[in-house]
Design an enzyme around this catalytic site. Sequence first.
Site, short mmCIF file in Angstrom:
data_model
loop_
_atom_site.label_atom_id
_atom_site.label_comp_id
_atom_site.label_asym_id
_atom_site.label_seq_id
_atom_site.Cartn_x
_atom_site.Cartn_y
_atom_site.Cartn_z
N LEU A 81 -32.55 -47.89 -30.03
CA LEU A 81 -33.54 -47.48 -29.04
C LEU A 81 -34.23 -46.23 -29.57
CD1 LEU A 81 -31.44 -47.80 -25.74
CD2 LEU A 81 -33.26 -49.33 -26.51
N ASP A 82 -35.50 -46.09 -29.26
CA ASP A 82 -36.24 -44.90 -29.68
C ASP A 82 -35.56 -43.64 -29.15
OD1 ASP A 82 -38.10 -46.59 -30.81
OD2 ASP A 82 -39.51 -46.44 -29.14
N LYS A 83 -35.82 -42.54 -29.81
CA LYS A 83 -35.22 -41.26 -29.44
C LYS A 83 -35.39 -40.95 -27.95
CE LYS A 83 -35.68 -36.30 -30.24
NZ LYS A 83 -36.41 -35.25 -30.94
#
Length: 166
Positions: free
Chosen positions: A55-57
Site C-alpha cells: 500500500l502507498d505510504k
Amino acid sequence: LDIIDDTEDYIIVNKSSGMVTHIAPGNYKDTLQNALYFKYPELSKVPRTGIIHRLDKDTSGVIVVARSSDYHNYLTAQLHDKKFDKVYHAITTGSICQKIEINEKIGRHPVNRKKMSVNQKGKDAISIITPIDNYYNSSHLKIKIITGRTHQIRVHLSHHGNPIIG
C-alpha cells in the site's frame, strides 16, 4: 504493528497511514518491512519478507504477509489469479451518485516521469466506484480495483474529476 490475525501460514497487518511498506532508497528505517523483521526474524528467509502486495505510504489498510516461501508462492498465485478482492474507501471532491466503472490505461506521466497518469500507452487499469454517501461537494466512496496499477485509485478519480481529499 497492528496485527489482525497471526497463523503459522500468514500474518494479517493493519498498516497505518504514513508508514512505507518496503525498505527502499530514502526509506531504510521505520517501514512495515523493518517492523516485520523485528517481530518475526524468521521472515528474513521468505521472499520480500513475506509481503505479497503493498500500500502507498499515505494509505492505511490490510496487508497480507506469508510466513514461508511455499505460502508466499501460494498467496502470490492467488493474487495473480485475482482471487483477492482489493477494496478501498476514499473521500473525494465532488459528488458521485451512482456506481461507475473507470477503465482507463495508466502509465508514466508524459512530462513528469515521477507521476502516473491516464495514458493510452500505459497498462490496463479498471476501478469500480460505488458511492456510499454524499456530503456537501464531496463523496465517500468504496473502490474495488480489478487491476493494481501504481496510484491507480488516485489517478482514476482525479482523471474523472473527483480527486481524493487528503
